[in-house]
Design an enzyme around this catalytic site. Structure first.
Site, PDB file in Angstrom:
ATOM      1  CE  LYS A  14      -2.276  -0.991   3.900  1.00 54.04           C
ATOM      2  NZ  LYS A  14      -1.505  -2.580   4.275  1.00 54.04           N
ATOM      3  NE  ARG A  89      -5.199  -1.584   9.762  1.00 55.65           N
ATOM      4  CZ  ARG A  89      -4.286  -0.952   9.059  1.00 55.65           C
ATOM      5  NH1 ARG A  89      -4.205   0.289   8.536  1.00 55.65           N
ATOM      6  NH2 ARG A  89      -3.054  -1.882   8.913  1.00 55.65           N
ATOM      7  NE  ARG A 128       7.838  -2.574   6.937  1.00 52.37           N
ATOM      8  CZ  ARG A 128       6.827  -2.360   6.776  1.00 52.37           C
ATOM      9  NH1 ARG A 128       6.240  -1.692   5.657  1.00 52.37           N
ATOM     10  NH2 ARG A 128       5.740  -2.817   7.606  1.00 52.37           N
ATOM     11  NE  ARG A 134       5.564  -0.615  10.279  1.00 51.39           N
ATOM     12  CZ  ARG A 134       4.475  -0.431   9.573  1.00 51.39           C
ATOM     13  NH1 ARG A 134       4.474  -0.180   8.250  1.00 51.39           N
ATOM     14  NH2 ARG A 134       3.390  -1.036   9.842  1.00 51.39           N
ATOM     15  NE  ARG A 145       1.437  -5.230  11.074  1.00 56.05           N
ATOM     16  CZ  ARG A 145       2.607  -4.984  10.478  1.00 56.05           C
ATOM     17  NH1 ARG A 145       3.660  -5.579  10.968  1.00 56.05           N
ATOM     18  NH2 ARG A 145       2.698  -4.354   9.310  1.00 56.05           N
TER      19      ARG A 145
HETATM   20  P1  AP5 Z   1       4.787  -1.669   1.794  1.00 52.14           P
HETATM   21  O1  AP5 Z   1       4.459  -0.825   0.713  1.00 52.14           O
HETATM   22  O2  AP5 Z   1       5.294  -0.908   3.237  1.00 52.14           O
HETATM   23  O3  AP5 Z   1       3.332  -2.286   2.449  1.00 52.14           O
HETATM   24  P2  AP5 Z   1       2.007  -1.806   3.191  1.00 52.14           P
HETATM   25  O4  AP5 Z   1       0.859  -2.443   2.645  1.00 52.14           O
HETATM   26  O5  AP5 Z   1       1.871  -0.461   3.336  1.00 52.14           O
HETATM   27  O6  AP5 Z   1       2.306  -2.526   4.700  1.00 52.14           O
HETATM   28  P3  AP5 Z   1       2.354  -1.783   6.226  1.00 52.14           P
HETATM   29  O7  AP5 Z   1       3.049  -2.864   6.996  1.00 52.14           O
HETATM   30  O8  AP5 Z   1       2.575  -0.359   6.001  1.00 52.14           O
HETATM   31  O9  AP5 Z   1       0.811  -2.264   6.264  1.00 52.14           O
HETATM   32  P4  AP5 Z   1      -0.126  -2.241   7.758  1.00 52.14           P
HETATM   33  O10 AP5 Z   1      -1.408  -2.022   7.252  1.00 52.14           O
HETATM   34  O11 AP5 Z   1       0.328  -3.450   8.584  1.00 52.14           O
HETATM   35  O12 AP5 Z   1       0.682  -0.820   8.480  1.00 52.14           O
HETATM   36  P5  AP5 Z   1       0.031   0.727   8.743  1.00 52.14           P
HETATM   37  O13 AP5 Z   1       1.220   1.468   9.006  1.00 52.14           O
HETATM   38  O14 AP5 Z   1      -1.049   0.842   8.012  1.00 52.14           O
HETATM   39  O15 AP5 Z   1       5.506  -2.942   1.489  1.00 52.14           O
HETATM   40  C1  AP5 Z   1       6.031  -3.848   2.818  1.00 52.14           C
HETATM   41  C2  AP5 Z   1       7.580  -4.054   2.216  1.00 52.14           C
HETATM   42  O16 AP5 Z   1       7.338  -5.091   1.107  1.00 52.14           O
HETATM   43  C3  AP5 Z   1       8.176  -3.222   1.833  1.00 52.14           C
HETATM   44  O17 AP5 Z   1       9.567  -3.283   2.466  1.00 52.14           O
HETATM   45  C4  AP5 Z   1       8.394  -2.855   0.477  1.00 52.14           C
HETATM   46  O18 AP5 Z   1       9.658  -2.515  -0.093  1.00 52.14           O
HETATM   47  C5  AP5 Z   1       8.196  -4.342   0.016  1.00 52.14           C
HETATM   48  N1  AP5 Z   1       7.427  -4.400  -1.350  1.00 52.14           N
HETATM   49  C6  AP5 Z   1       6.466  -3.635  -1.832  1.00 52.14           C
HETATM   50  N2  AP5 Z   1       5.882  -4.058  -2.826  1.00 52.14           N
HETATM   51  C7  AP5 Z   1       6.595  -5.212  -3.244  1.00 52.14           C
HETATM   52  C8  AP5 Z   1       6.450  -6.249  -4.193  1.00 52.14           C
HETATM   53  N3  AP5 Z   1       5.859  -6.002  -5.162  1.00 52.14           N
HETATM   54  N4  AP5 Z   1       7.380  -7.290  -4.280  1.00 52.14           N
HETATM   55  C9  AP5 Z   1       8.413  -7.476  -3.317  1.00 52.14           C
HETATM   56  N5  AP5 Z   1       8.578  -6.445  -2.328  1.00 52.14           N
HETATM   57  C10 AP5 Z   1       7.511  -5.510  -2.007  1.00 52.14           C
HETATM   58  O19 AP5 Z   1      -0.620   0.445  10.057  1.00 52.14           O
HETATM   59  C11 AP5 Z   1      -0.002   0.025  11.254  1.00 52.14           C
HETATM   60  C12 AP5 Z   1      -0.766  -0.075  12.658  1.00 52.14           C
HETATM   61  O20 AP5 Z   1      -1.280   0.979  12.832  1.00 52.14           O
HETATM   62  C13 AP5 Z   1      -1.810  -1.068  12.592  1.00 52.14           C
HETATM   63  O21 AP5 Z   1      -1.408  -2.446  12.726  1.00 52.14           O
HETATM   64  C14 AP5 Z   1      -2.955  -0.499  13.261  1.00 52.14           C
HETATM   65  O22 AP5 Z   1      -2.681  -0.757  14.731  1.00 52.14           O
HETATM   66  C15 AP5 Z   1      -2.763   0.907  13.394  1.00 52.14           C
HETATM   67  N6  AP5 Z   1      -3.666   1.469  12.312  1.00 52.14           N
HETATM   68  C16 AP5 Z   1      -3.450   2.189  11.290  1.00 52.14           C
HETATM   69  N7  AP5 Z   1      -4.679   2.555  10.663  1.00 52.14           N
HETATM   70  C17 AP5 Z   1      -5.384   2.249  11.264  1.00 52.14           C
HETATM   71  C18 AP5 Z   1      -6.960   2.292  11.243  1.00 52.14           C
HETATM   72  N8  AP5 Z   1      -7.505   2.838  10.114  1.00 52.14           N
HETATM   73  N9  AP5 Z   1      -7.713   1.545  12.235  1.00 52.14           N
HETATM   74  C19 AP5 Z   1      -7.125   1.121  13.201  1.00 52.14           C
HETATM   75  N10 AP5 Z   1      -5.701   1.002  13.482  1.00 52.14           N
HETATM   76  C20 AP5 Z   1      -4.942   1.470  12.448  1.00 52.14           C
HETATM   77 MG    MG Z   2       2.093   1.112   4.737  1.00 54.23          MG
END
Ligand code: AP5
Ligand code: MG
Length: 190
Positions: A14, A89, A128, A134, A145
């Site tokens: 994402k 979410r 990562r 992280r 997660r």
């Molecule tokens: P990346 O692009 O970072 O993936 P992502 O989908 O953004 O993953 P996140 O870990 O950020 O998602 P998340 O939903 O767990 O975290 P968030 O910060 O939203 O890619 C991941 C890795 O893969 C990178 O190293 C990248 O380089 C690599 N990669 C990408 N594409 C690739 C490809 N095609 N091939 C190979 N490698 C690739 O949320 C964190 C926490 O915050 C949640 O757990 C929750 O506690 C809280 N939170 C956030 N939003 C909410 C909400 N709306 N409601 C409640 N709690 C929330």
């Molecule tokens: Mg992200």
């Protein structure tokens, strides 16, 4: 305005693909995970609350998250559109987002769903975790997660399908191919 929800499991890409979409279309990017990590880094009350929840791999309560998002939307000026990354979410968040946008005379243009198998997600996030450190990128929290995603977030696929907004993208493979598929899906709806 072009309002995109980028949707997918932890590690589905994402954040990575959002950066490219932002660059191509000049959108504002709201990543709720980034917002929360910023609050944690700044040591605010919200950050303290968020940290213990994120470390467990759980979700921040809907009411709080919706309030945070509304605050971010209110601050945007002369926006060409927004990419929502990590929000909604839950169904409650999706319903709240719809109301917030409708009140502003806006709507979601497309929900981009990045589909990636679980083994690959685990691989990407563990990698990562080694590189950037992280705090939630450790095996135990990643498992939690993924479970929370399957139980609370995945039902949104059907919700957006019913809204006529869901665009399925195979999120496994080359970054450029995935981005190309996303652009095609967006342009079919512009
Ligand atoms: P990346 O692009 O970072 O993936 P992502 O989908 O953004 O993953 P996140 O870990 O950020 O998602 P998340 O939903 O767990 O975290 P968030 O910060 O939203 O890619 C991941 C890795 O893969 C990178 O190293 C990248 O380089 C690599 N990669 C990408 N594409 C690739 C490809 N095609 N091939 C190979 N490698 C690739 O949320 C964190 C926490 O915050 C949640 O757990 C929750 O506690 C809280 N939170 C956030 N939003 C909410 C909400 N709306 N409601 C409640 N709690 C929330
Ligand atoms: Mg992200």
């Amino acid at each position: 305005m072009l309002n995109i929800v980028i949707f997918g499991a932890p590690g589905s890409g994402k954040g990575t693909q959002s950066e490219r979409i932002v660059e191509k279309y000049g959108l504002d990017h709201i990543s709720t995970g980034e917002v929360l990590r910023g609050e944690i880094a700044a040591g605010t009350e919200l950050g303290k609350t968020a940290q213990s929840i994120i470390d467990k791999g759980h979700l921040i309560p809907d009411e709080l998250m919706i309030e945070i998002l509304a605050g971010k939307l209110d601050k945007l000026a002369d926006s060409k559109g927004v990419i929502f990354d990590g929000f909604p979410r839950t169904i409650a968040q999706a319903e709240a987002l719809k109301v917030m946008l409708n009140e502003r005379g806006e709507d979601i243009t497309a929900m981009i769903e990045l589909d990636v198998p679980e083994e690959e997600l685990m691989d990407r996030l563990l990698k990562r975790g080694q590189l950037s450190g992280r705090a939630d990128d450790n095996e135990e929290t990643i498992r939690k997660r993924l479970k929370v995603y399957a139980e609370q977030t995945l039902p949104l696929k059907d919700w957006y399908e019913k809204e006529g907004k869901r665009c399925y993208i195979n999120g496994l493979g080359e970054l450029d191919r995935i981005f190309g598929d996303i652009v095609a899906a967006i342009e079919a709806r512009m």
